[in-house]
Write an enzyme that holds these catalytic residues in place. Sequence first.
Site, short mmCIF file in Angstrom:
data_model
loop_
_atom_site.label_atom_id
_atom_site.label_comp_id
_atom_site.label_asym_id
_atom_site.label_seq_id
_atom_site.Cartn_x
_atom_site.Cartn_y
_atom_site.Cartn_z
N CYS A 1 14.78 36.67 7.90
CA CYS A 1 13.71 36.66 6.77
C CYS A 1 13.89 35.40 5.74
O CYS A 1 13.06 34.50 5.87
CB CYS A 1 13.75 37.91 6.04
SG CYS A 1 13.39 39.13 7.00
N1 LIG Z 1 14.94 42.40 10.18
C1 LIG Z 1 14.68 42.69 9.12
O1 LIG Z 1 15.62 43.21 8.40
C2 LIG Z 1 13.33 42.41 8.63
C3 LIG Z 1 12.88 43.05 7.23
C4 LIG Z 1 11.79 42.60 6.66
C5 LIG Z 1 10.72 42.31 7.49
N2 LIG Z 1 11.06 41.89 8.94
C6 LIG Z 1 9.75 41.09 9.54
O2 LIG Z 1 9.65 42.15 10.52
C7 LIG Z 1 9.01 41.46 11.64
C8 LIG Z 1 10.11 41.97 12.86
O3 LIG Z 1 11.49 41.73 12.73
P1 LIG Z 1 12.76 42.31 13.51
O4 LIG Z 1 13.89 41.85 12.58
O5 LIG Z 1 12.32 43.82 13.84
O6 LIG Z 1 12.37 41.60 14.99
P2 LIG Z 1 13.39 41.99 16.01
O7 LIG Z 1 13.50 40.76 16.88
O8 LIG Z 1 14.45 42.70 15.72
O9 LIG Z 1 12.26 42.89 16.93
C9 LIG Z 1 11.14 42.47 17.35
C10 LIG Z 1 10.80 43.30 18.78
O10 LIG Z 1 9.53 42.92 19.25
C11 LIG Z 1 9.75 42.76 20.76
N3 LIG Z 1 8.67 41.74 21.19
C12 LIG Z 1 8.37 40.58 21.13
N4 LIG Z 1 7.25 40.22 21.72
C13 LIG Z 1 6.56 41.46 22.04
C14 LIG Z 1 5.48 41.50 22.59
N5 LIG Z 1 4.62 40.54 22.91
N6 LIG Z 1 5.02 42.91 22.69
C15 LIG Z 1 5.95 43.78 22.44
N7 LIG Z 1 7.23 43.56 22.08
C16 LIG Z 1 7.54 42.38 21.65
C17 LIG Z 1 11.05 42.16 20.97
O11 LIG Z 1 11.61 42.41 22.13
C18 LIG Z 1 11.86 42.96 19.90
O12 LIG Z 1 12.67 44.14 20.26
C19 LIG Z 1 9.41 40.04 11.32
O13 LIG Z 1 8.18 39.37 10.76
C20 LIG Z 1 10.39 39.92 10.42
O14 LIG Z 1 10.11 38.66 9.56
C21 LIG Z 1 12.24 41.87 9.36
#
Ligand SMILES: NC(=O)c1ccc[n+]([C@@H]2O[C@H](COP(=O)([O-])OP(=O)(O)OC[C@H]3O[C@@H](n4cnc5c(N)ncnc54)[C@H](O)[C@@H]3O)[C@@H](O)[C@H]2O)c1
Length: 435
Positions: free
Chosen positions: A272
């Site tokens: 983030c």
């Molecule tokens: N990790 C955090 O603490 C956090 C906090 C707030 C906001 N966010 C936001 O949330 C969003 C997700 O972050 P995250 O940390 O969960 O990411 P992540 O990489 O942990 O998870 C994303 C998942 O999506 C899957 N994926 C990718 N392409 C795909 C597709 N086309 N179809 C289905 N699945 C697919 C990946 O395999 C993965 O498991 C981002 O925009 C991030 O900025 C994350």
Amino acid sequence: MPEYQLIERLNTTKAIITIIGLGYVGLPLAIRYADQGYRVIGIDVDPNKVKLLNNNKSYIDHISDEKIIKMRRCGFTATDQFSVVSATDAVILCLPTPLSRQREPDLSYVLNTISSILPYLKRGQIISLESTTWPGTTEEEIRPRIESTGLQVGKDIFLVYSPEREDPGNAIHRTDTIPKICGGITAHCLSVGKALYSPVTREVVQVSSTRTAEMTKLLENIHRAVNIGLVNEIKMLTDKMGIDIYEVISAAATKPFGFVPYYPGPGIGGHCIPVDPFYLTWKAHEYGVHTRFIELAGEINSSMPQWVVQKIVDALNKVGKPIKNSRVMVLGVAYKKNVDDARESPAVRVMESLHHKEAIVAYSDPHLPIFPKMRDHHFDLKSTELTEAVLAEQDAVVITTAHDQFDYDFIKTHARLIVDTRGVYRFSDPKIVKA
Ligand SMILES: NC(=O)c1ccc[n+]([C@@H]2O[C@H](COP(=O)([O-])OP(=O)(O)OC[C@H]3O[C@@H](n4cnc5c(N)ncnc54)[C@H](O)[C@@H]3O)[C@@H](O)[C@H]2O)c1
């Protein structure tokens, strides 16, 4: 009216929820819906994650197998087939939104997924985007794609943006206790959005548009990036002045109003804070605005790993050792303490720079037994157990991430030289260098 039927299904837990992207954000949300009695379907393109979940296994450190087993008992299944969307009421997108190599927003994960689900969308569903993104994404990028199917947003199908505020590893603020921002394309969309999130969170904070909700998330993360940049800059000055930055922050934090403590470190990491602010910088150019605070904070924060490396070089020099061929062990590769996520971690940049200077680099991280695969960084290393002998043979150890699992007294007793980037040791000691 489809929204009344959908709200009714959501209120009575009859609605089936599909969560796309089962990562750090999507998986806890799936667990939360299942806990509240909803049937949840998870979609992920990573076959390994799908397999593990369907075999009752977690792949995230702070989420136990028991939680997955419980969710499975409530009917959860994982799949890589987007066709399941046609049998569900709500689709929540928790997909990565990284930066490209040119540091521009990369919406491809979100847009490719929208293309994949278009054939399965139907009247009476709600779509919610949770991924962090630039203001206007939901309205300008997602709405036209959905309406290309003939479904009208706000009448046939409902579209909201509700940013995730997950803080992995935080035991106090969890998915269920963190208020959830929600903005809808229309008033009907927002009413359905409120019904979607009310059962799983303490409070749904409704805002007037999806753009406002998108900007709110960015402001939160930019606020953090800028303040961390500020305190990192002050740290570089107090270091030269012989003033302890942690003592200063603790003292300032006694002010009961108008001051929020932020802590310095070896730089910023995670999905983030190093990434999201640049989604706004990119969009601001369309309006002829140059977001200088964001750029400056980015410049300072991204220079910190190098500043730390210089501190290591100087500390070794002081004891008559060149960095070349010195043994340096990095403690903590995750981007923050007590998590297993090394994305954008400043510790990795420190390791890389040490490696380029031909130091013999090792690492120890109880949360990352094997050095994780990364797009731009590669180390063929395993985490080293911290024994007396291992610590004693290092020319320097560097505390980059202050995991609770490290025994700091033991490290202090047996290491020859410690470079502390996290303020673990609050006293002066000839073998501890604060960085
Ligand atoms: N990790 C955090 O603490 C956090 C906090 C707030 C906001 N966010 C936001 O949330 C969003 C997700 O972050 P995250 O940390 O969960 O990411 P992540 O990489 O942990 O998870 C994303 C998942 O999506 C899957 N994926 C990718 N392409 C795909 C597709 N086309 N179809 C289905 N699945 C697919 C990946 O395999 C993965 O498991 C981002 O925009 C991030 O900025 C994350």
